[in-house]
Design a protein around this motif. Structure first.
Motif, PDB file in Angstrom:
ATOM      1  N   HIS A  49       0.830  -1.215   0.000  1.00  0.00           N
ATOM      2  CA  HIS A  49       0.000   0.000   0.000  1.00  0.00           C
ATOM      3  C   HIS A  49       0.860   1.259   0.000  1.00  0.00           C
ATOM      4  O   HIS A  49       0.604   2.213  -0.742  1.00  0.00           O
ATOM      5  CB  HIS A  49      -0.924   0.006   1.218  1.00  0.00           C
ATOM      6  N   VAL A  50       1.883   1.261   0.845  1.00  0.00           N
ATOM      7  CA  VAL A  50       2.677   2.480   0.978  1.00  0.00           C
ATOM      8  C   VAL A  50       3.577   2.686  -0.246  1.00  0.00           C
ATOM      9  O   VAL A  50       3.888   3.827  -0.613  1.00  0.00           O
ATOM     10  CB  VAL A  50       3.476   2.429   2.305  1.00  0.00           C
ATOM     11  N   ARG A  51       3.957   1.594  -0.892  1.00  0.00           N
ATOM     12  CA  ARG A  51       4.734   1.741  -2.129  1.00  0.00           C
ATOM     13  C   ARG A  51       3.888   2.381  -3.227  1.00  0.00           C
ATOM     14  O   ARG A  51       4.396   3.197  -4.011  1.00  0.00           O
ATOM     15  CB  ARG A  51       5.238   0.372  -2.589  1.00  0.00           C
ATOM     16  N   TYR A  52       2.627   2.012  -3.275  1.00  0.00           N
ATOM     17  CA  TYR A  52       1.743   2.632  -4.263  1.00  0.00           C
ATOM     18  C   TYR A  52       1.656   4.138  -4.005  1.00  0.00           C
ATOM     19  O   TYR A  52       1.762   4.953  -4.931  1.00  0.00           O
ATOM     20  CB  TYR A  52       0.342   2.015  -4.211  1.00  0.00           C
ATOM     21  N   ALA A  53       1.455   4.499  -2.731  1.00  0.00           N
ATOM     22  CA  ALA A  53       1.361   5.917  -2.376  1.00  0.00           C
ATOM     23  C   ALA A  53       2.649   6.656  -2.742  1.00  0.00           C
ATOM     24  O   ALA A  53       2.609   7.764  -3.287  1.00  0.00           O
ATOM     25  CB  ALA A  53       1.067   6.061  -0.891  1.00  0.00           C
ATOM     26  N   ARG A  54       3.779   6.040  -2.465  1.00  0.00           N
ATOM     27  CA  ARG A  54       5.070   6.683  -2.767  1.00  0.00           C
ATOM     28  C   ARG A  54       5.256   6.853  -4.279  1.00  0.00           C
ATOM     29  O   ARG A  54       5.744   7.889  -4.740  1.00  0.00           O
ATOM     30  CB  ARG A  54       6.210   5.838  -2.204  1.00  0.00           C
TER      31      ARG A  54
END
Length: 225
Positions: A49-54
């Motif tokens: 999830h956080v990789r997508y946001a980044r």
């Protein structure tokens, strides 16, 4: 995406920063909320999830901060260090310096960890952050087989046995572990006992380590059936 999540669950300052992204702001916010809700139970899913946001918002400091912290908890050391360094460049905030230094340790670079742990900007950080820097610095010294130096780092920081602080359990645990490396088992048991008593939130396994050493007095455990 886990159910029941809303973008409004994020801190308002983060939402303000994300709003500069236009229509995709809510989607990125939801991914950050999802990462936060999953990081303890399923760090790999949180990382996705956080990789997508980044990838969608690489220039938002709060996104890089979240990405770095989740990557750290997922054991992705190089990625964590990269994102936390990016956040530091964007904000000038060095409060995640202990995590970056610890990543260097995990990557097998204790010398770099020591440079970061003793960086001048560390002196202006909160005492709790300085405690974490001391713990990482001490650990890096042990990585280099400098056990006496590891003990000295923590002693110079101040162990404060008579005045426990929120970080005392972790500090005393690190000191006990270093004492064990130095062959000072009786003292190690004493400090593991202190750490276990101070560790009300279960941050360490001090109680288990103490039991393995035979308890505070060093008596062997009863293993009879």
């Amino acid at each position: 995406m886990p159910e029941g999540l809303e973008a409004s669950m994020l801190d308002r300052s983060v939402l303000r920063d994300l709003n500069t992204l236009g229509p995709k702001a809510d989607t990125i916010a939801l991914h950050l909320v999802a990462a936060g809700s999953l990081v303890d139970a399923d760090p790999d899913r949180a990382l996705a999830h956080v990789r997508y946001a980044r990838d969608q918002a690489p220039r938002i400091a709060a996104v890089r901060e979240a990405a770095g912290i989740v990557a750290y908890q997922a054991g992705q050391w190089a990625e964590a260090a990269r994102d936390l360094r990016a956040c530091r460049r964007m904000t000038g905030d060095s409060s995640h310096l202990p995590l970056v230094a610890d990543c260097e340790r995990a990557l097998g670079r204790p010398d770099r960890a020591i440079v970061l742990a003793t960086a001048p900007e560390g002196k202006g950080l909160a005492r709790s952050v300085q405690a974490e820097l001391a713990i990482v610095h001490s650990g890096a010294r042990r990585d280099l087989d400098e056990v006496e130096g590891a003990l000295l780092v923590l002693e110079r920081f101040g162990l404060g046995r008579d005045q426990p602080r929120p970080w005392s359990a972790r500090l005393w645990y690190a000191y006990a572990d270093a004492l064990l490396d130095a062959g000072r088992d009786a003292e190690a048991r004493d400090w593991f006992a202190a750490a276990a008593e101070a560790d009300v939130d279960g941050e360490t396994d001090a109680e288990t380590r103490l039991d393995q050493l035979g308890g505070p007095d060093g008596a062997a455990e009863d293993t009879a059936p």
